[in-house]
Write a protein that holds these residues in place. Structure first.
Motif, mmCIF file in Angstrom:
data_model
loop_
_atom_site.group_PDB
_atom_site.id
_atom_site.type_symbol
_atom_site.label_atom_id
_atom_site.label_comp_id
_atom_site.label_asym_id
_atom_site.label_seq_id
_atom_site.Cartn_x
_atom_site.Cartn_y
_atom_site.Cartn_z
ATOM 1 N N ASP A 163 -25.226 -25.145 -47.817
ATOM 2 C CA ASP A 163 -26.820 -25.978 -48.085
ATOM 3 C C ASP A 163 -26.983 -26.461 -46.786
ATOM 4 O O ASP A 163 -28.207 -26.450 -46.692
ATOM 5 N N ILE A 164 -26.266 -27.355 -46.336
ATOM 6 C CA ILE A 164 -26.848 -28.374 -45.312
ATOM 7 C C ILE A 164 -27.152 -27.455 -44.033
ATOM 8 O O ILE A 164 -28.300 -27.738 -43.561
ATOM 9 N N MET A 165 -26.229 -26.524 -43.642
ATOM 10 C CA MET A 165 -26.480 -25.645 -42.435
ATOM 11 C C MET A 165 -27.991 -24.766 -42.700
ATOM 12 O O MET A 165 -28.722 -24.587 -41.830
ATOM 13 N N ARG A 166 -28.003 -24.243 -43.879
ATOM 14 C CA ARG A 166 -29.223 -23.603 -44.298
ATOM 15 C C ARG A 166 -30.571 -24.394 -44.259
ATOM 16 O O ARG A 166 -31.562 -24.030 -43.802
ATOM 17 N N LYS A 167 -30.400 -25.760 -44.982
ATOM 18 C CA LYS A 167 -31.791 -26.642 -44.826
ATOM 19 C C LYS A 167 -32.078 -26.938 -43.470
ATOM 20 O O LYS A 167 -33.179 -26.882 -43.150
ATOM 21 N N ILE A 168 -31.019 -27.127 -42.443
ATOM 22 C CA ILE A 168 -31.322 -27.343 -40.903
ATOM 23 C C ILE A 168 -32.022 -26.159 -40.391
ATOM 24 O O ILE A 168 -32.854 -26.437 -39.754
ATOM 25 N N LYS A 169 -31.565 -25.020 -40.618
ATOM 26 C CA LYS A 169 -32.045 -23.795 -40.309
ATOM 27 C C LYS A 169 -33.383 -23.479 -40.618
ATOM 28 O O LYS A 169 -34.389 -23.031 -39.830
ATOM 29 N N ARG A 170 -33.825 -23.824 -41.970
ATOM 30 C CA ARG A 170 -34.904 -23.515 -42.301
ATOM 31 C C ARG A 170 -36.047 -24.628 -42.204
ATOM 32 O O ARG A 170 -37.158 -24.468 -42.842
ATOM 33 N N PHE A 171 -35.758 -25.760 -41.795
ATOM 34 C CA PHE A 171 -36.597 -26.860 -41.766
ATOM 35 C C PHE A 171 -37.699 -26.643 -40.906
ATOM 36 O O PHE A 171 -37.564 -26.230 -39.596
ATOM 37 N N ASN A 172 -39.010 -26.910 -41.091
ATOM 38 C CA ASN A 172 -40.080 -26.873 -40.473
ATOM 39 C C ASN A 172 -41.113 -27.795 -40.940
ATOM 40 O O ASN A 172 -41.360 -28.013 -42.160
ATOM 41 N N TYR A 173 -41.618 -28.486 -39.940
ATOM 42 C CA TYR A 173 -42.881 -29.402 -40.356
ATOM 43 C C TYR A 173 -43.679 -29.822 -38.993
ATOM 44 O O TYR A 173 -43.201 -29.962 -38.054
ATOM 45 N N THR A 174 -44.759 -29.782 -39.126
ATOM 46 C CA THR A 174 -45.900 -29.897 -38.244
ATOM 47 C C THR A 174 -47.013 -30.771 -38.646
ATOM 48 O O THR A 174 -47.338 -30.556 -40.058
ATOM 49 N N LYS A 175 -47.371 -31.833 -38.198
ATOM 50 C CA LYS A 175 -48.530 -32.692 -38.707
ATOM 51 C C LYS A 175 -49.707 -32.540 -37.791
ATOM 52 O O LYS A 175 -49.519 -32.782 -36.502
ATOM 53 N N ASN A 176 -50.715 -32.098 -38.464
ATOM 54 C CA ASN A 176 -51.981 -32.078 -37.596
ATOM 55 C C ASN A 176 -52.698 -33.291 -37.363
ATOM 56 O O ASN A 176 -52.905 -33.853 -38.642
ATOM 57 N N TYR A 177 -53.411 -33.697 -36.384
ATOM 58 C CA TYR A 177 -54.317 -34.833 -36.486
ATOM 59 C C TYR A 177 -55.916 -34.407 -36.505
ATOM 60 O O TYR A 177 -56.236 -33.760 -35.249
ATOM 61 N N ARG A 178 -56.787 -34.745 -37.223
ATOM 62 C CA ARG A 178 -57.880 -34.556 -37.544
ATOM 63 C C ARG A 178 -58.276 -33.154 -37.158
ATOM 64 O O ARG A 178 -58.999 -32.707 -36.141
ATOM 65 N N MET A 179 -57.623 -32.221 -38.070
ATOM 66 C CA MET A 179 -57.748 -30.860 -37.800
ATOM 67 C C MET A 179 -57.503 -30.126 -36.337
ATOM 68 O O MET A 179 -58.050 -29.485 -36.020
ATOM 69 N N SER A 180 -56.439 -30.956 -35.837
ATOM 70 C CA SER A 180 -55.828 -30.598 -34.369
ATOM 71 C C SER A 180 -56.789 -30.873 -33.449
ATOM 72 O O SER A 180 -56.408 -30.413 -32.163
ATOM 73 N N PHE A 181 -58.008 -31.548 -33.685
ATOM 74 C CA PHE A 181 -58.526 -31.926 -32.587
ATOM 75 C C PHE A 181 -58.013 -33.152 -31.893
ATOM 76 O O PHE A 181 -58.439 -33.167 -30.589
ATOM 77 N N TYR A 182 -57.311 -33.858 -32.784
ATOM 78 C CA TYR A 182 -56.453 -34.988 -32.015
ATOM 79 C C TYR A 182 -54.969 -34.617 -31.606
ATOM 80 O O TYR A 182 -54.123 -35.417 -31.648
ATOM 81 N N GLY A 183 -54.756 -33.277 -31.692
ATOM 82 C CA GLY A 183 -53.560 -32.647 -31.331
ATOM 83 C C GLY A 183 -52.504 -32.839 -32.765
ATOM 84 O O GLY A 183 -52.989 -32.756 -33.728
ATOM 85 N N TRP A 184 -51.240 -32.716 -32.397
ATOM 86 C CA TRP A 184 -50.342 -32.443 -33.644
ATOM 87 C C TRP A 184 -49.191 -32.989 -33.167
ATOM 88 O O TRP A 184 -48.888 -33.254 -32.239
ATOM 89 N N SER A 185 -48.076 -32.878 -34.413
ATOM 90 C CA SER A 185 -46.515 -33.581 -33.899
ATOM 91 C C SER A 185 -45.669 -32.216 -34.687
ATOM 92 O O SER A 185 -46.143 -31.702 -35.531
ATOM 93 N N ILE A 186 -44.751 -31.884 -34.057
ATOM 94 C CA ILE A 186 -43.581 -31.065 -34.512
ATOM 95 C C ILE A 186 -42.507 -31.775 -34.418
ATOM 96 O O ILE A 186 -42.053 -32.530 -33.414
ATOM 97 N N LEU A 187 -41.573 -31.403 -35.822
ATOM 98 C CA LEU A 187 -40.349 -32.174 -35.723
ATOM 99 C C LEU A 187 -39.212 -30.921 -35.205
ATOM 100 O O LEU A 187 -39.384 -29.830 -35.882
#
Length: 170
Positions: A113-137
């Motif tokens: 379950d831990i291996m699967r959770k790591i493999k499926r993890f996806n997170y992106t945060k947009n700042y002001r509808m991407s006009f101020y860029g974004w972050s990717i984990l």
């Protein structure tokens, strides 16, 4: 493999491009290796003073070693990385992207379950509808006993530099 040998290898690999701090406390959490990289890009017209546009890219790398990683520890680490997007990222009009890379160095991962959770993890945060860029984990877990590296999809380009084949043991 010994944890200290691998951490020294990571510090050597990251020192080529990152400003490193060893054993740093960041947001009330102990980070074994913390690396920061920052680069500004721009285009100019006719002369160097006539800048058309510019943008900034950043990367923060957080290496944490833990003897045993269970599902609760992984969830806490993921939530910690998400909080880092609020404290480490400074979005502004020239900010394009910030990568936050979390690397867990552990002795053994046996839970599917831990291996699967790591493999499926996806997170992106947009700042002001991407006009101020974004972050990717990026999320990477290094299993020292089995010699395996588990990672999410966005981390594929940096996993090669973390491999065990590149370690020189003297």
């Amino acid at each position: 493999m010994d944890k200290l040998i691998y951490l020294n290898h990571l510090a050597k690999v990251f020192s080529n491009n990152f400003h490193l701090e060893i054993n740093k406390s960041l947001m009330n959490k102990r980070i074994d290796i913390y690396g920061v990289w920052n680069m500004k890009f721009g285009r100019n017209f006719i002369s160097r003073n006539k800048i058309i546009d510019e943008y900034e890219c950043n990367e923060h790398c957080l290496v944490v070693s833990e003897d045993r990683v269970d599902e609760k520890f992984l969830d806490d680490f993921i939530n910690y990385l998400k909080k880092c997007t609020l404290s480490l990222v400074n979005p502004h009009k020239n900010h394009k992207t910030t990568y936050i890379t979390g690397i867990l160095v552990t002795k053994n991962i046996n839970d599917e379950d831990i291996m699967r959770k790591i493999k499926r993890f996806n997170y992106t945060k947009n700042y002001r509808m991407s006009f101020y860029g974004w972050s990717i984990l990026r999320l990477i877990a290094v299993d020292l006993n089995n010699g395996k590296i588990y990672h999410n999809k966005i981390s594929i380009d940096i996993v090669d530099s973390l491999s065990f084949d590149k370690i020189n043991i003297i």
